[in-house]
Design an enzyme around this catalytic site. Structure first.
Site, short mmCIF file in Angstrom:
data_model
loop_
_atom_site.label_atom_id
_atom_site.label_comp_id
_atom_site.label_asym_id
_atom_site.label_seq_id
_atom_site.Cartn_x
_atom_site.Cartn_y
_atom_site.Cartn_z
CG HIS A 164 68.84 44.97 32.21
ND1 HIS A 164 68.53 44.73 30.95
CD2 HIS A 164 68.96 46.33 32.31
CE1 HIS A 164 68.73 45.98 30.13
NE2 HIS A 164 68.96 46.76 31.37
CB SER A 285 54.98 19.80 47.42
OG SER A 285 55.45 18.68 46.87
CE LYS A 291 58.10 23.37 46.21
NZ LYS A 291 58.92 24.28 45.37
CG ASN A 293 54.57 25.05 45.67
OD1 ASN A 293 55.69 25.39 45.65
ND2 ASN A 293 54.22 23.92 45.58
CD GLU A 298 53.62 28.43 40.40
OE1 GLU A 298 54.15 27.96 39.81
OE2 GLU A 298 53.42 28.45 41.84
CE LYS A 333 26.11 33.17 19.92
NZ LYS A 333 26.82 33.22 18.44
N1 ARG Z 1 22.91 30.81 16.55
C1 ARG Z 1 23.29 31.57 15.48
C2 ARG Z 1 24.60 32.39 15.73
O1 ARG Z 1 25.26 32.23 17.05
C3 ARG Z 1 22.31 32.54 15.68
C4 ARG Z 1 21.83 33.38 14.41
C5 ARG Z 1 21.55 32.26 13.14
N2 ARG Z 1 21.20 32.83 11.85
C6 ARG Z 1 21.17 32.15 10.83
N3 ARG Z 1 20.69 32.85 9.93
N4 ARG Z 1 21.76 31.13 10.71
O2 ARG Z 1 25.15 33.17 14.96
#
Ligand code: ARG
Length: 467
Positions: A164, A285, A291, A293, A298, A333
């Site tokens: 605590h 600062s 300061k 920091n 952080e 991605k």
């Molecule tokens: N740029 C696409 C992805 O990141 C690659 C695969 C695309 N395939 C398709 N049938 N449109 O998934």
């Protein structure tokens, strides 16, 4: 052929279409701006695929060699920064293939025999993540090694342990540091579990149903360092659970780093003053000259939010998608790349910083003395003298209340005063009331005693060395 835009979309799938793609739709659906990060893996996958097609008799040796040489040139162009990325060629796969065809002519168009961008992207992403995961594992090990070394150096340094955020019982600083290492050790194990599951090759699943060509999926899998080909062509192109799993591991790791960060922030404050971080890991600062920091911890604490966010992004992306491939997956991605970069940067900063932590042993000691941290030791002492634990708890509670009024510590009371609380108390009580006596007494496996901490640090070092 018309302008460059129409030329390109017609090159790629023009046969079925009566008009070129709308220019906004082209930009909207393109991924080359970010998936170019996968270029080196895309080329590695193409090389393995072309080699295998030659062995299978689908490409001639001359065709394969032309493709291999052309890919070498493409890779050089990308590495030199002279490669002309084009949004009209949509993604990393089509940019590379189109450039290859520019360089080597018609043979370039044969590379895509028996594969699809669907198995291509799934392969690229696994190769990318495997490499990044290994780099993350390396930085994590470096951080752990710094923590363990610091722990071994502070096996005897006493500090208050907290529950605590109130002083609870004395522990050694080394023991606290090894608790961090345990958290990170489990993260490392999770990382390796994730690696084992992702290390299978989807190449050859093609669009979703496989291919009519006599491909050898085991050959491409082993050429790319995968342990085996994936077992089902639909699943191979449909799931990104390996990326989700990595993001989950990374989110948990970042969550651990955020807890460590929080402790560092607290401990560097004037109120705690337990540790000092070197100036190079801190900032000042612009208005308050005094300061210093703790920006690095952080920021790491703050960045843990991204890792959790990226995990939620990927889970939500995958949820409810019908099998097999859907364009939704292109959205995997940026979240994955961001988690990879975040966790790598945070581990690097921590691995550099931790060995430079200086402990302020005297303040830690004073803090451990301040909060009646040896009260449990007094209760245990009474239990050893035959008092049931609940009664001992009551007796010590009264003694603590007395000390609060008298503004002193348990160890400051005279034997006579202590005996007024319980007649079984003898002069040896002062051994258990000291901080050193308290930590040394916790000498079972997993305990905070200096000898155990030294052993635990040595064992942890062995685990690291075996990686
Ligand atoms: N740029 C696409 C992805 O990141 C690659 C695969 C695309 N395939 C398709 N049938 N449109 O998934």
């Amino acid at each position: 052929m018309g302008n460059r835009e129409t030329t390109n979309s017609q090159e790629l799938w023009g046969g079925r279409f009566s008009e070129p793609t709308d220019t906004f739709v082209q930009r909207f659906t393109a991924s080359e701006a970010f998936d170019r990060k996968l270029a080196v893996y895309d080329i590695a996958g193409s090389r393995a695929h072309a080699e295998m097609l030659e062995v299978a008799g689908v490409l001639t040796a001359d065709e394969n060699h032309a493709i291999q040489d052309g890919l070498t040139t493409v890779l050089e162009e990308i590495e030199r920064g002279t490669f002309e990325w084009s949004v009209e060629r949509e993604d990393v796969h089509m940019n590379i293939e189109a450039r290859l065809t520019e360089l080597i002519g018609e043979t370039g168009k044969k590379l895509h025999t028996g594969r699809s961008r669907n198995d291509q992207v799934a392969t690229d992403l696994r190769l990318y993540l495997r490499a990044e995961l290994d780099a993350v594992g390396g930085e994590l090990s470096r951080l752990q090694s710094g923590i363990i070394a610091l722990a071994a150096a502070h096996a005897d340094t006493v500090m208050p342990g907290f529950t605590h955020l109130q002083v609870a019982q004395p522990v050694t600083f080394g023991h606290h540091l090894l608790a961090w290492n345990e958290m990170l050790e489990r993260d490392y194990a999770r990382l390796m579990d994730c690696r084992a599951r992702l290390n299978q090759s989807p190449l050859g699943a093609a669009a979703l149903a496989g291919t009519t060509f006599p491909i050898d999926r085991h050959a491409t899998a082993s050429a790319l360092g995968f342990t085996a080909p994936t077992r089902n062509s639909l699943d191979s192109v449909a799931d990104r659970d390996f990326a989700i799993e990595f993001c989950a591991v990374a989110a948990l790791l970042m969550s651990h780093l955020s807890r460590i960060s929080e402790e560092l922030v607290l401990w560097t404050s004037a109120q705690f003053d337990f540790i000092r971080l070197p100036d190079r890991f801190c900032t000042g600062s612009s208005i308050m000259p005094q300061k210093k920091n703790p920006d690095v911890p952080e920021l790491v604490r703050g960045k843990s939010g991204r890792a959790t966010g990226n995990l939620v992004t990927l889970l939500t992306l995958m949820k409810s998608q019908p099998l097999a491939y859907n364009k939704d997956n292109q959205e995997d991605k940026e979240a994955l790349f961001d988690t990879v970069a975040t966790v790598q940067d945070c581990l690097r900063a921590f691995a550099d910083m931790v060995p430079a932590i200086e402990a302020n042993k005297e303040t830690m000691r004073q803090a451990a003395l301040a909060g009646f941290s040896t009260a449990t030791d007094l209760a245990d002492y009474l239990v050893r003298a035959g008092t049931p634990f609940r009664d001992a708890h009551e007796v010590v509670g009264k003694a603590v209340a007395h000390c609060v009024d008298a503004q002193c510590d348990l160890a400051d009371l005279s034997l006579e005063v202590l005996q007024q609380f319980h007649p079984a108390i003898q002069v040896d009580v002062f051994e258990v009331l000291t901080l050193e006596g308290s930590v040394a007494a916790r000498r079972h496996f997993g305990g905070t005693a200096p000898e155990r901490v030294r052993e635990a640090a040595a064992a942890a070092n062995k685990v690291l060395a075996a990686r």
